[in-house]
Design a protein around this motif. Structure first.
Motif, mmCIF file in Angstrom:
data_model
loop_
_atom_site.group_PDB
_atom_site.id
_atom_site.type_symbol
_atom_site.label_atom_id
_atom_site.label_comp_id
_atom_site.label_asym_id
_atom_site.label_seq_id
_atom_site.Cartn_x
_atom_site.Cartn_y
_atom_site.Cartn_z
ATOM 1 N N ASP A 88 0.783 -1.112 0.228
ATOM 2 C CA ASP A 88 -0.040 0.055 -0.077
ATOM 3 C C ASP A 88 0.854 1.352 -0.069
ATOM 4 O OD1 ASP A 88 0.247 0.770 2.912
ATOM 5 O OD2 ASP A 88 -0.443 -1.214 3.458
ATOM 6 N N LEU A 89 2.117 1.196 0.427
ATOM 7 C CA LEU A 89 3.161 2.529 0.692
ATOM 8 C C LEU A 89 2.216 3.726 1.220
ATOM 9 C CD1 LEU A 89 4.676 2.051 -3.055
ATOM 10 C CD2 LEU A 89 5.445 0.959 -0.678
ATOM 11 N N LEU A 90 1.219 3.451 2.086
ATOM 12 C CA LEU A 90 1.017 4.705 3.052
ATOM 13 C C LEU A 90 1.910 5.164 3.591
ATOM 14 C CD1 LEU A 90 -2.374 3.117 3.800
ATOM 15 C CD2 LEU A 90 -2.103 4.619 1.842
ATOM 16 N N PHE A 91 2.190 6.306 3.761
ATOM 17 C CA PHE A 91 3.128 7.201 4.715
ATOM 18 C C PHE A 91 2.669 7.096 6.142
ATOM 19 C CE2 PHE A 91 3.916 9.636 0.759
ATOM 20 C CZ PHE A 91 5.180 9.138 0.666
ATOM 21 N N PRO A 92 3.502 6.505 6.808
ATOM 22 C CA PRO A 92 3.025 6.048 8.454
ATOM 23 C C PRO A 92 2.674 7.327 9.364
ATOM 24 C CG PRO A 92 5.237 5.441 8.192
ATOM 25 C CD PRO A 92 4.791 5.761 6.741
ATOM 26 N N TRP A 93 3.567 8.139 9.046
ATOM 27 C CA TRP A 93 3.094 9.722 9.683
ATOM 28 C C TRP A 93 2.223 10.428 9.120
ATOM 29 C CZ3 TRP A 93 7.309 8.464 6.093
ATOM 30 C CH2 TRP A 93 7.222 9.153 5.134
ATOM 31 N N ARG A 94 1.506 10.107 8.065
ATOM 32 C CA ARG A 94 0.253 11.048 7.720
ATOM 33 C C ARG A 94 -0.967 10.111 8.127
ATOM 34 N NH1 ARG A 94 2.018 14.468 2.615
ATOM 35 N NH2 ARG A 94 -0.436 14.947 2.573
ATOM 36 N N THR A 95 -2.159 10.751 8.420
ATOM 37 C CA THR A 95 -3.224 10.289 8.661
ATOM 38 C C THR A 95 -3.633 9.602 7.250
ATOM 39 O OG1 THR A 95 -4.423 12.371 8.197
ATOM 40 C CG2 THR A 95 -3.947 11.694 10.453
ATOM 41 N N VAL A 96 -4.871 8.692 7.136
ATOM 42 C CA VAL A 96 -5.410 8.046 6.357
ATOM 43 C C VAL A 96 -5.983 9.291 5.161
ATOM 44 C CG1 VAL A 96 -7.481 6.776 5.413
ATOM 45 C CG2 VAL A 96 -6.237 6.162 7.374
ATOM 46 N N GLU A 97 -6.406 10.343 5.954
ATOM 47 C CA GLU A 97 -7.079 11.433 4.926
ATOM 48 C C GLU A 97 -5.822 12.318 4.337
ATOM 49 O OE1 GLU A 97 -10.243 14.923 5.783
ATOM 50 O OE2 GLU A 97 -8.496 15.146 6.871
ATOM 51 N N ALA A 98 -4.717 12.413 4.921
ATOM 52 C CA ALA A 98 -3.496 13.219 4.817
ATOM 53 C C ALA A 98 -2.834 12.332 3.472
ATOM 54 C CB ALA A 98 -2.703 13.451 5.829
ATOM 55 N N ASN A 99 -2.990 10.916 3.770
ATOM 56 C CA ASN A 99 -2.283 10.059 2.593
ATOM 57 C C ASN A 99 -3.173 10.229 1.184
ATOM 58 O OD1 ASN A 99 -0.182 8.040 2.971
ATOM 59 N ND2 ASN A 99 -1.220 8.119 5.035
ATOM 60 N N ILE A 100 -4.376 10.209 1.236
ATOM 61 C CA ILE A 100 -5.237 10.308 0.045
ATOM 62 C C ILE A 100 -5.275 11.751 -0.533
ATOM 63 C CG2 ILE A 100 -7.922 10.390 -0.701
ATOM 64 C CD1 ILE A 100 -8.426 8.190 1.464
ATOM 65 N N MET A 101 -4.994 12.792 0.182
ATOM 66 C CA MET A 101 -4.707 14.154 -0.162
ATOM 67 C C MET A 101 -3.626 14.343 -0.915
ATOM 68 S SD MET A 101 -6.214 16.201 3.151
ATOM 69 C CE MET A 101 -5.745 17.742 2.474
ATOM 70 N N LEU A 102 -2.556 13.399 -0.708
ATOM 71 C CA LEU A 102 -1.292 13.547 -1.333
ATOM 72 C C LEU A 102 -1.323 13.865 -2.920
ATOM 73 C CD1 LEU A 102 1.849 13.821 -0.973
ATOM 74 C CD2 LEU A 102 1.982 11.361 -1.147
ATOM 75 N N LEU A 127 -14.382 3.750 4.262
ATOM 76 C CA LEU A 127 -13.318 4.269 5.205
ATOM 77 C C LEU A 127 -13.914 5.645 5.754
ATOM 78 C CD1 LEU A 127 -10.068 3.033 3.954
ATOM 79 C CD2 LEU A 127 -11.481 1.958 5.665
ATOM 80 N N SER A 128 -15.071 5.992 5.762
ATOM 81 C CA SER A 128 -15.593 7.483 6.069
ATOM 82 C C SER A 128 -15.245 7.805 7.786
ATOM 83 C CB SER A 128 -17.000 7.612 5.805
ATOM 84 O OG SER A 128 -17.592 6.714 6.396
ATOM 85 N N ASP A 129 -15.162 6.805 8.439
ATOM 86 C CA ASP A 129 -14.871 6.713 10.070
ATOM 87 C C ASP A 129 -13.420 6.692 10.257
ATOM 88 O OD1 ASP A 129 -17.706 7.067 10.685
ATOM 89 O OD2 ASP A 129 -17.879 4.846 10.951
ATOM 90 N N CYS A 130 -12.699 6.714 9.189
ATOM 91 C CA CYS A 130 -11.114 6.349 9.540
ATOM 92 C C CYS A 130 -10.348 7.546 9.012
ATOM 93 C CB CYS A 130 -10.690 4.992 8.665
ATOM 94 S SG CYS A 130 -11.404 3.476 9.492
ATOM 95 N N TRP A 131 -10.947 8.664 8.941
ATOM 96 C CA TRP A 131 -10.091 9.702 8.150
ATOM 97 C C TRP A 131 -8.784 10.133 9.121
ATOM 98 C CZ3 TRP A 131 -9.791 14.311 10.779
ATOM 99 C CH2 TRP A 131 -10.802 14.609 11.845
ATOM 100 N N GLY A 132 -9.111 10.032 10.458
ATOM 101 C CA GLY A 132 -8.151 10.727 11.350
ATOM 102 C C GLY A 132 -7.301 9.653 11.786
ATOM 103 N N LYS A 133 -7.297 8.348 11.350
ATOM 104 C CA LYS A 133 -6.492 7.220 11.795
ATOM 105 C C LYS A 133 -5.133 7.326 11.106
ATOM 106 C CE LYS A 133 -10.035 4.224 13.614
ATOM 107 N NZ LYS A 133 -10.790 2.766 13.526
ATOM 108 N N TYR A 134 -4.335 6.719 11.676
ATOM 109 C CA TYR A 134 -2.929 6.171 10.777
ATOM 110 C C TYR A 134 -2.949 4.858 10.315
ATOM 111 C CZ TYR A 134 -1.482 10.824 12.933
ATOM 112 O OH TYR A 134 -1.066 11.886 13.262
ATOM 113 N N PRO A 135 -2.194 4.780 9.139
ATOM 114 C CA PRO A 135 -2.086 3.248 8.867
ATOM 115 C C PRO A 135 -1.849 2.209 9.413
ATOM 116 C CG PRO A 135 -0.859 4.980 7.345
ATOM 117 C CD PRO A 135 -1.252 5.569 8.532
ATOM 118 N N ARG A 136 -1.023 2.300 10.625
ATOM 119 C CA ARG A 136 -0.741 1.179 11.726
ATOM 120 C C ARG A 136 -2.167 0.889 12.352
ATOM 121 N NH1 ARG A 136 1.495 5.791 13.831
ATOM 122 N NH2 ARG A 136 0.381 6.440 15.922
#
Length: 257
Positions: A88-102, A127-136
């Motif tokens: 998935d290569l999601l950045f661990p330091w960005r929230t789910v929302e911030a990853n999608i905004m990249l 994943l509408s309830d997960c916007w503020g979560k982190y990939p981990r």
């Protein structure tokens, strides 16, 4: 007279050889992918599946021939393709929302629109309830859904998915296949999907392209005889079982040294 649609992707007599190889990988390879279609790409390991994606994305340059996306030569166009790799290569330091905004940041979309689009995409992938979560904090399937949402955020009409479910357990993988197919039915996007799993290719795609030979000079094209609205139970039909066995036999022959 019916108008012929421009394909989403076309290879026109494309040749390519890695500098470290003694033999060309592709020689005068031509094929096309219809707009709006779900097409699977299969072949043994090392046959050039991922190389095709790298050529489309301009990470590699063909020695000869032309690659077009929506009719435009990729060497002269800024036409972008959405790319989703195996991890998935999601950045661990960005929230789910911030990853999608990249991708939206890269496209210099205004901040308020970036957030609005990210929330809409999160809702689309469940994943509408997960916007503020982190990939981990997400399961493997949820991470892949987030990665798919980020791929959609590129705005590209052509999505290149490189074995995106290969690292998932079998139950999650089946669930994600059904989820992805449902997503494709609801959107106007073209998907080219790499997989080693013949059953996955049969369930998801309308057409399967098989890489054969070295160098690859052509690809076998197999139409999947399933309706657009399909279920996994249809894979048990004798016609589908016979097709699966023929494709497996073909891959076994190609994998022989």
């Amino acid at each position: 007279m019916e108008e012929t649609k421009e394909p989403a992707l076309s290879f026109e007599k494309v040749s390519f050889q890695y500098d470290t190889d003694d033999y060309a990988m592709f020689r005068d390879l031509s094929f096309s992918v219809e707009k709006g279609a779900f097409t699977a790409l299969i072949g043994p390991s090392g046959s050039g599946k991922t190389t095709i994606f790298r050529l489309i994305n301009r990470f590699l340059t063909p020695g000869a021939g032309v690659i077009r996306v929506n009719g435009k030569d990729v060497r002269e166009s800024r036409e972008e393709c959405g790319y989703m790799p195996q991890r998935d290569l999601l950045f661990p330091w960005r929230t789910v929302e911030a990853n999608i905004m990249l991708p939206l940041e890269i496209r210099k979309i205004p901040k308020d629109r970036r957030q609005e689009t990210a929330r809409e995409l999160l809702q689309r992938v469940g994943l509408s309830d997960c916007w503020g979560k982190y990939p981990r904090e997400l399961s493997g399937g949820m991470r892949q859904r987030a990665a798919f949402a980020r791929t959609l955020a590129t705005g590209a009409g052509l999505l290149l998915l490189d074995e995106p479910f290969s690292a998932l357990d079998s139950i999650t993988r089946v669930s994600m296949q059904e989820w992805l197919y449902d997503q494709w039915l609801q959107m106007d996007r073209t998907i080219l999907f790499i997989t080693h799993d013949v059953e996955e290719a049969l369930f998801l795609s309308q057409r399967i392209l098989v890489l054969t030979g070295r160098p690859v000079t052509e690809m076998k094209s197999v139409t999947v005889p399933l309706p657009r609205e399909r279920s996994r139970e249809m894979l048990r039909q004798p016609e589908m079982q016979n097709l699966k066995n023929r494709l497996l036999d073909l891959l076994r022959q190609e994998a022989k040294p």
